[in-house]
Motif scaffolding. Sequence first.
Motif, short mmCIF file in Angstrom:
data_model
loop_
_atom_site.label_atom_id
_atom_site.label_comp_id
_atom_site.label_asym_id
_atom_site.label_seq_id
_atom_site.Cartn_x
_atom_site.Cartn_y
_atom_site.Cartn_z
N GLY A 151 0.79 -1.22 0.00
CA GLY A 151 0.00 0.00 0.00
C GLY A 151 0.82 1.27 0.00
O GLY A 151 0.42 2.28 -0.57
N PHE A 168 -2.96 -5.24 3.28
CA PHE A 168 -3.39 -5.85 2.02
C PHE A 168 -3.36 -7.36 2.18
O PHE A 168 -2.34 -7.92 2.56
CB PHE A 168 -2.44 -5.39 0.91
CG PHE A 168 -2.67 -5.99 -0.44
CD1 PHE A 168 -3.60 -5.45 -1.31
CD2 PHE A 168 -1.95 -7.09 -0.87
CE1 PHE A 168 -3.81 -5.99 -2.57
CE2 PHE A 168 -2.13 -7.65 -2.12
CZ PHE A 168 -3.07 -7.09 -2.97
N ALA A 203 -8.29 -4.66 1.33
CA ALA A 203 -7.27 -3.64 1.60
C ALA A 203 -7.83 -2.50 2.44
O ALA A 203 -9.02 -2.18 2.38
CB ALA A 203 -6.72 -3.08 0.29
#
Length: 252
Positions: A153, A173, A195
């Motif tokens: 991320g 994630f 996520a």
Amino acid sequence: MLLKGELFPMKNKLCLGLLAAASGAYLVRRLGLRWGATDAEVHRSLPGDDVVPHPMLETTHAMTIRAPRATIWPWLVQMGYRRAGWYTDGWYLWVDRYLWRNKRPPGADHILPQFQHLAVGDSVPDGPPGTAFFTVVALEPQRVLVLYSTTHGIAMVPRSLRNNPKLGFYGDFSWSFILDEVDERTTRLIVRMRATAGPRLFRLLTFPLLLPADFVMARMMLRGIKQRAEKGRSKETAQRPSAGLQTPAVSG
């Protein structure tokens, strides 16, 4: 100056354009969220959902593979950077090379014995050392593989910013691969991504990009696994002797 009769066709064209744009956006979002998956698969709880329990984005993709779970499983456990790759199309290697400056070899087209011994706690790299990687958080042979990352991320954030605790950058994630047996020769491969990320501005900038990227990646990967597993299954079937054949006796 526009005449009254000319104004209405322009309004109609504007309305049609807005309708087409809205329809296109809906289609892209729907495909991005659930390509190939049934309603039941989208709404059911899957192993790995608890890894990111409150996702801000969730996608579920699926594909039917004409091969048993035992044939598909080796292709899953060997995935990763400098392992078997992610079975993406050839053009995506150019995207990696020129957009992300990351030279990846093509995905393996055969089983790699050295990468068949994956276990919970192992790392699965997704780039050179010091970049993004996954950790195996759940593994049930021939059934479930769940990968988790806190590096994907925020990988695009400059190091000086993501390492500043005052800015509060984070990203969780999870990637779950589920093999559901349909019958002894057919399997459904379900891939779910969940996520969450922050702060809010970072999430607003990245999530619109993550959805189409996940769709493209998942679609290529599912197709790549399907092609390889079904090809391997065809070879196994061709090499297996027919049960009805008998070896003629040899007279001495």
